[in-house]
Scaffold this active site. Sequence first.
Site, mmCIF file in Angstrom:
data_model
loop_
_atom_site.group_PDB
_atom_site.id
_atom_site.type_symbol
_atom_site.label_atom_id
_atom_site.label_comp_id
_atom_site.label_asym_id
_atom_site.label_seq_id
_atom_site.Cartn_x
_atom_site.Cartn_y
_atom_site.Cartn_z
ATOM 1 N N HIS A 190 -25.560 -1.967 17.169
ATOM 2 C CA HIS A 190 -26.536 -1.450 16.211
ATOM 3 C C HIS A 190 -27.005 -0.077 16.692
ATOM 4 C CE1 HIS A 190 -30.235 -0.902 13.984
ATOM 5 N NE2 HIS A 190 -29.726 -1.738 13.100
ATOM 6 N N GLU A 225 -23.684 2.011 8.972
ATOM 7 C CA GLU A 225 -25.117 2.274 8.897
ATOM 8 C C GLU A 225 -25.392 3.707 9.346
ATOM 9 O OE1 GLU A 225 -27.530 -1.575 9.019
ATOM 10 O OE2 GLU A 225 -27.218 -0.994 11.083
HETATM 11 P P1 PGA Z 1 -33.279 -0.828 7.326
HETATM 12 O O1 PGA Z 1 -32.443 -1.244 8.628
HETATM 13 O O2 PGA Z 1 -32.801 -1.700 6.207
HETATM 14 O O3 PGA Z 1 -34.721 -1.078 7.701
HETATM 15 O O4 PGA Z 1 -33.002 0.618 7.077
HETATM 16 C C1 PGA Z 1 -31.086 -1.578 8.545
HETATM 17 C C2 PGA Z 1 -30.579 -1.936 9.909
HETATM 18 O O5 PGA Z 1 -31.033 -1.331 10.890
HETATM 19 O O6 PGA Z 1 -29.728 -2.836 10.057
#
Ligand code: PGA
Length: 247
Positions: free
Chosen positions: A101, A173
């Site tokens: 992550h 992401e």
């Molecule tokens: P968020 O986070 O939906 O708060 O932007 C997504 C994540 O970090 O997996």
Amino acid sequence: MSPQALIIANWKMHKTIAESMDFVDELLQWKPPEGRTMLIAPSFTALAAVGKRLHRTTASEGPHIGVVAQNMHYEDHGAFTGEVSPTQVKDAGATHVIIGHSERRHLFGETNEVLNKKIHAAEDHHLVTIYCVGETSAERKAGKAKDVVQQQIEQGLAKCSKEFLRSMIIAYEPVWAIGTGVNAEPEQAEEMHAFLKELLQKETRVLYGGSVKPENAAALIAQPSIDGFLVGGASLDPDSFKKIVEA
Ligand code: PGA
């Protein structure tokens, strides 16, 4: 979107055990739309309780909900104060694990090389891996978004078997979209998802994460290469999470 979309709630460092169980109980009383699979990534303190509750749930008691660990170490045991091993996350009931992550990469200094060790540990322990990739705002502005993501894929997934790559999940992401309220535009996300699928011979599912909320979920999930979501902030409230699953 594939007919089998996955929606993962990443609760990060939120919720007590009791709050986690209340949320899970509410989801178990709900019927998600056909083709939607929900998974929950609670904090480590709540993982065992959530794991136990969900493993004991029979089909008549509610929908199947997968159990995800937010992170893990690559060693099975040892002198690693504060770390949690693959054996321990499985023992707590996790069937899936999030690796790499962006908060692990950027706040805790995890490199592609370390993440590759974690991914091999996940493969050895038969944990379904959700491997996160994504560029920073500066990297996107410099036109390097695809190069960065390609390097994260090549180094993070080095020497993984074909079968593992087929069973694992990528979460794209973009760092600039996480927790900022600014999501990638659906076309922008689609372009990167299509690129990732190309890199992975079209066999690996690719989820989108970064400010997914009820208001933008339908437009994002309508993209052909988006196979689901990894949701942070908007997964903390059951109503908002359900709306995203329903999108
Ligand atoms: P968020 O986070 O939906 O708060 O932007 C997504 C994540 O970090 O997996």
